[in-house]
Write a protein that holds these residues in place. Sequence first.
Motif, PDB file in Angstrom:
ATOM      1  N   TYR A 117      44.296  41.972  44.465  1.00 30.14           N
ATOM      2  CA  TYR A 117      45.514  41.317  44.969  1.00 30.14           C
ATOM      3  C   TYR A 117      45.087  40.127  45.808  1.00 30.14           C
ATOM      4  O   TYR A 117      44.254  40.278  46.709  1.00 30.14           O
ATOM      5  CB  TYR A 117      46.287  42.318  45.840  1.00 30.14           C
ATOM      6  N   TYR A 143      45.731  35.550  46.799  1.00 32.49           N
ATOM      7  CA  TYR A 143      46.305  34.229  46.546  1.00 32.49           C
ATOM      8  C   TYR A 143      45.566  33.531  45.413  1.00 32.49           C
ATOM      9  O   TYR A 143      44.340  33.588  45.334  1.00 32.49           O
ATOM     10  CB  TYR A 143      46.214  33.365  47.808  1.00 32.49           C
ATOM     11  N   ARG A 166      50.763  34.648  45.060  1.00 34.58           N
ATOM     12  CA  ARG A 166      49.994  35.882  44.983  1.00 34.58           C
ATOM     13  C   ARG A 166      50.220  36.642  43.682  1.00 34.58           C
ATOM     14  O   ARG A 166      51.348  36.703  43.194  1.00 34.58           O
ATOM     15  CB  ARG A 166      50.350  36.803  46.163  1.00 34.58           C
TER      16      ARG A 166
END
Length: 300
Positions: free
Chosen positions: A143, A145, A162
């Motif tokens: 997970y 950006y 994201r």
Amino acid sequence: MTDAAVAFRDELVGRGLLVATGVDGLYGRGEQFEAVVEAVDRLVVEAARADAPTVLRFPPVMPRWVFERTDYLRSFPNLTGAVQTFAGDDKAHAALLAELEGGGDWSTHLEPAGVVLCPAACHPLYPMLTGRQPEGGRYFDVYGYCFRHEPAIDPARMQAFRMHEIVYVGDPDGAQAHRDRWVDRGLELLGGLGLAVEAVVANDPFFGRVGRMLAANQRDEALKLEVVTPVVAEGPTAIMSANCHRDHFGIPFAIESSTGEVAHSACVGFGMERITLALLHTHGLDAAAWPAAVRSTLWP
Ligand code: ATP
Ligand code: ZN
């Protein structure tokens, strides 16, 4: 489309859901926006529990050599973000400052820093998987950006956003099954939030003439499926993608299945900002006034 996108963006910024930076596609996130992102994320984590994935978090920058091996430059040169820094002496610094003060392009005084911005959350994962995978393959939860240089007025097309991904690495059947299972899970999860969702065959925006062939091939072989829903653009927007990579990462990173063949991989990526925007578009900009069923799913 542009008028609707401008109006939606202005409303989001006006209510403090997003914070404008003056650059299209680059926003700060307000508390209410983040509360929705976090609530949706808990549902993604819950849905992934069945896979018992290994959880890993990477920074939003990754080594240049990894980027080179993913072949991203061949397919999406126009979306690339590479980091530069200053590596000169006092004299060169003076030249840099003179350029800045003169209103010139000071960036010509910078040099590559050896790192690039991550274009997809799963890409930093593959170099650590070189070698043999266990029987049944492995699952990962990543997970973070991502950066893609595609400035747009449409708030659903950000430059920094994201992706929460669940990745499988192992044999071809396992990869295909992972992808297909997650299309169903995605439809259930996102449809359960009151979004009008549908799964469609899609393709990546490969660059140029060769790219058009790659895109056609990807579609013909149905390697990429997307869960789409109306956000603000005229057509529906992808809020989740499920991709079969085949040996695209197995070959360059020397990843092997349990039987020693080139490993296949597949990933599902939830677009956290787009899901949040789809909810705001569908149920209204005040999450406190969303339908009770949606609220109790997000905040049980
Ligand atoms: P791959 O592993 O094949 O490199 P991926 O699955 O990691 O790809 P994509 O399929 O390109 O990445 O994108 C995943 C999701 O990220 C999309 O379904 C979408 O919801 C979200 N997304 C993609 N581009 C943007 C953008 N510019 N702004 C906001 N969200 C985006
Ligand atoms: Zn991925």
